[in-house]
Motif scaffolding. Structure first.
Motif, PDB file in Angstrom:
ATOM      1  N   ASN A  24       1.035  -1.211   0.107  1.00  0.00           N
ATOM      2  CA  ASN A  24      -0.278  -0.227  -0.171  1.00  0.00           C
ATOM      3  C   ASN A  24       1.095   1.182   0.009  1.00  0.00           C
ATOM      4  N   ILE A  25       2.049   0.682   0.677  1.00  0.00           N
ATOM      5  CA  ILE A  25       2.827   2.582   0.555  1.00  0.00           C
ATOM      6  C   ILE A  25       3.929   2.298  -0.304  1.00  0.00           C
ATOM      7  N   GLY A  26       4.300   1.522  -1.368  1.00  0.00           N
ATOM      8  CA  GLY A  26       4.874   1.181  -2.341  1.00  0.00           C
ATOM      9  C   GLY A  26       5.606   0.858  -2.088  1.00  0.00           C
ATOM     10  N   LEU A  27       6.401   0.082  -1.167  1.00  0.00           N
ATOM     11  CA  LEU A  27       7.482  -0.884  -0.821  1.00  0.00           C
ATOM     12  C   LEU A  27       7.737  -2.094  -0.734  1.00  0.00           C
ATOM     13  N   GLU A  28       6.681  -2.387  -1.708  1.00  0.00           N
ATOM     14  CA  GLU A  28       6.983  -4.030  -1.223  1.00  0.00           C
ATOM     15  C   GLU A  28       8.103  -4.895  -1.833  1.00  0.00           C
ATOM     16  N   LYS A  29       8.881  -4.514  -2.589  1.00  0.00           N
ATOM     17  CA  LYS A  29      10.012  -5.031  -3.339  1.00  0.00           C
ATOM     18  C   LYS A  29      11.076  -4.940  -2.672  1.00  0.00           C
ATOM     19  N   GLU A  30      11.173  -3.330  -2.296  1.00  0.00           N
ATOM     20  CA  GLU A  30      12.570  -2.814  -0.950  1.00  0.00           C
ATOM     21  C   GLU A  30      13.254  -3.713   0.038  1.00  0.00           C
ATOM     22  N   LEU A  31      13.982  -4.463  -0.513  1.00  0.00           N
ATOM     23  CA  LEU A  31      15.085  -5.085   1.360  1.00  0.00           C
ATOM     24  C   LEU A  31      15.256  -3.720   2.401  1.00  0.00           C
ATOM     25  N   TYR A  32      15.515  -2.781   1.872  1.00  0.00           N
ATOM     26  CA  TYR A  32      16.201  -1.846   2.900  1.00  0.00           C
ATOM     27  C   TYR A  32      14.364  -0.423   2.949  1.00  0.00           C
ATOM     28  N   PHE A  33      14.004  -1.316   3.869  1.00  0.00           N
ATOM     29  CA  PHE A  33      12.788  -0.562   4.506  1.00  0.00           C
ATOM     30  C   PHE A  33      13.191   1.091   5.410  1.00  0.00           C
ATOM     31  N   PRO A  34      13.072   1.672   5.048  1.00  0.00           N
ATOM     32  CA  PRO A  34      13.439   3.179   5.698  1.00  0.00           C
ATOM     33  C   PRO A  34      12.461   3.830   7.020  1.00  0.00           C
ATOM     34  N   ILE A  35      12.344   3.221   7.921  1.00  0.00           N
ATOM     35  CA  ILE A  35      11.822   3.172   9.547  1.00  0.00           C
ATOM     36  C   ILE A  35      11.462   4.273   9.639  1.00  0.00           C
ATOM     37  N   LEU A  36      12.457   5.561   9.544  1.00  0.00           N
ATOM     38  CA  LEU A  36      12.441   6.337  10.389  1.00  0.00           C
ATOM     39  C   LEU A  36      11.683   7.427   9.408  1.00  0.00           C
ATOM     40  N   SER A  37      12.244   7.504   8.169  1.00  0.00           N
ATOM     41  CA  SER A  37      10.915   8.181   6.545  1.00  0.00           C
ATOM     42  C   SER A  37       9.461   7.490   7.204  1.00  0.00           C
ATOM     43  N   PHE A  38       9.178   6.248   7.725  1.00  0.00           N
ATOM     44  CA  PHE A  38       8.139   5.553   7.356  1.00  0.00           C
ATOM     45  C   PHE A  38       6.974   6.406   8.543  1.00  0.00           C
ATOM     46  N   VAL A  39       8.240   6.315   9.671  1.00  0.00           N
ATOM     47  CA  VAL A  39       7.382   7.053  11.158  1.00  0.00           C
ATOM     48  C   VAL A  39       7.359   8.434  11.232  1.00  0.00           C
ATOM     49  N   PRO A  69      -0.762   3.070  21.972  1.00  0.00           N
ATOM     50  CA  PRO A  69      -2.120   2.741  20.895  1.00  0.00           C
ATOM     51  C   PRO A  69      -2.569   3.835  21.246  1.00  0.00           C
ATOM     52  N   SER A  70      -3.353   4.283  22.206  1.00  0.00           N
ATOM     53  CA  SER A  70      -4.510   3.901  22.548  1.00  0.00           C
ATOM     54  C   SER A  70      -4.613   6.271  21.696  1.00  0.00           C
ATOM     55  N   LYS A  71      -2.938   6.909  22.411  1.00  0.00           N
ATOM     56  CA  LYS A  71      -2.635   8.398  21.996  1.00  0.00           C
ATOM     57  C   LYS A  71      -2.184   8.389  20.581  1.00  0.00           C
ATOM     58  N   ASN A  72      -2.252   7.346  19.451  1.00  0.00           N
ATOM     59  CA  ASN A  72      -0.743   7.213  18.274  1.00  0.00           C
ATOM     60  C   ASN A  72       0.146   7.957  18.649  1.00  0.00           C
ATOM     61  N   LEU A  73       0.351   7.348  19.905  1.00  0.00           N
ATOM     62  CA  LEU A  73       1.803   8.360  20.111  1.00  0.00           C
ATOM     63  C   LEU A  73       2.702   6.771  19.997  1.00  0.00           C
ATOM     64  N   GLU A  98       8.584  -0.369  17.894  1.00  0.00           N
ATOM     65  CA  GLU A  98       7.543   0.588  18.459  1.00  0.00           C
ATOM     66  C   GLU A  98       5.728   0.408  18.038  1.00  0.00           C
ATOM     67  N   ALA A  99       6.234   0.869  16.156  1.00  0.00           N
ATOM     68  CA  ALA A  99       5.048   0.695  15.297  1.00  0.00           C
ATOM     69  C   ALA A  99       4.741  -0.669  15.657  1.00  0.00           C
ATOM     70  N   GLY A 100       4.944  -1.732  15.987  1.00  0.00           N
ATOM     71  CA  GLY A 100       4.564  -2.956  15.481  1.00  0.00           C
ATOM     72  C   GLY A 100       3.571  -2.794  16.593  1.00  0.00           C
ATOM     73  N   HIS A 101       3.575  -2.144  17.941  1.00  0.00           N
ATOM     74  CA  HIS A 101       2.632  -2.081  19.576  1.00  0.00           C
ATOM     75  C   HIS A 101       1.267  -0.909  18.711  1.00  0.00           C
ATOM     76  N   LEU A 102       1.927  -0.232  18.077  1.00  0.00           N
ATOM     77  CA  LEU A 102       1.563   0.659  17.332  1.00  0.00           C
ATOM     78  C   LEU A 102      -0.483   0.461  16.849  1.00  0.00           C
ATOM     79  N   PHE A 103       0.083  -0.860  15.621  1.00  0.00           N
ATOM     80  CA  PHE A 103      -0.274  -1.688  14.723  1.00  0.00           C
ATOM     81  C   PHE A 103      -1.296  -2.553  15.398  1.00  0.00           C
ATOM     82  N   LEU A 104      -0.732  -3.542  16.284  1.00  0.00           N
ATOM     83  CA  LEU A 104      -1.241  -4.113  16.572  1.00  0.00           C
ATOM     84  C   LEU A 104      -2.216  -4.269  17.770  1.00  0.00           C
ATOM     85  N   HIS A 105      -1.707  -3.241  19.120  1.00  0.00           N
ATOM     86  CA  HIS A 105      -2.049  -2.934  20.105  1.00  0.00           C
ATOM     87  C   HIS A 105      -3.264  -2.038  20.025  1.00  0.00           C
TER      88      HIS A 105
END
Length: 172
Positions: A24-39, A69-73, A98-105
């Motif tokens: 959905n964000i156009g990074l399905e085939k990228e080996l190196y995920f830009p985590i800081l740009s993502f957050v 997660p309840s504060k999206n923080l 930490e992004a995992g906690h945001l999405f999953l919990h």
């Protein structure tokens, strides 16, 4: 002993979620995920009231990161952020975790519980295991690393050797 217990989520469920997210964000085939740009750039688009804070070491103490997660923080300790920006795999994984906690919990999917002395928390019910699996899959996606060596995964995905080993071991 008290534990936090989350609604069960399998590694395969996490893998499917990550693949859809990356597509959905156009990074399905990228080996190196830009985590800081993502957050910093993508999460505020996906979650309009999302907040990302870089917090001084003296305020966070020994905590490398925390998520509400309840504060999206998500809050990340400043030295962790700086090392992640420099490409340090362990710190990149901390932010992905930490992004995992945001999405999953959410507040209503986590419970504090006391287990019987002989009882162990199942990994797929452990919110920390879930966030680790999410972070590992986000940074070193199983569908992209098949057939790679530990060092290739570490270098191409920007994760620690330890994280590369865990991800490759999870393919078996």
């Amino acid at each position: 002993m008290d534990y936090y217990k989350a609604d069960a989520i399998s590694r395969n469920d996490i893998r499917r979620f990550i693949r859809v997210l990356k597509k959905n964000i156009g990074l399905e085939k990228e080996l190196y995920f830009p985590i800081l740009s993502f957050v910093e750039n993508v999460l505020p688009i996906l979650i309009p009231d999302f907040q990302f804070e870089v917090v001084p070491v003296y305020q966070m103490g020994s905590k490398h990161g925390e998520t509400y997660p309840s504060k999206n923080l998500i809050r990340i300790r400043e030295d962790v952020y700086l090392r992640a920006a420099a490409g340090e795999g362990r710190d990149r994984l901390t932010i992905a975790h930490e992004a995992g906690h945001l999405f999953l919990h959410e507040d209503d999917c986590i419970a504090l519980c006391r287990l019987a002395p002989s009882e162990k928390l199942k990994p797929y019910e452990d919110p920390e295991w879930q966030a680790n699996a999410f972070g590992g899959e986000l940074l070193a996606s199983s569908y992209l690393i098949k057939g790679m060596t530990i060092m290739e995964v570490s270098e191409k995905c920007g994760v620690s050797v330890s994280a590369a080993k865990v991800q490759l071991r999870s393919l078996k």
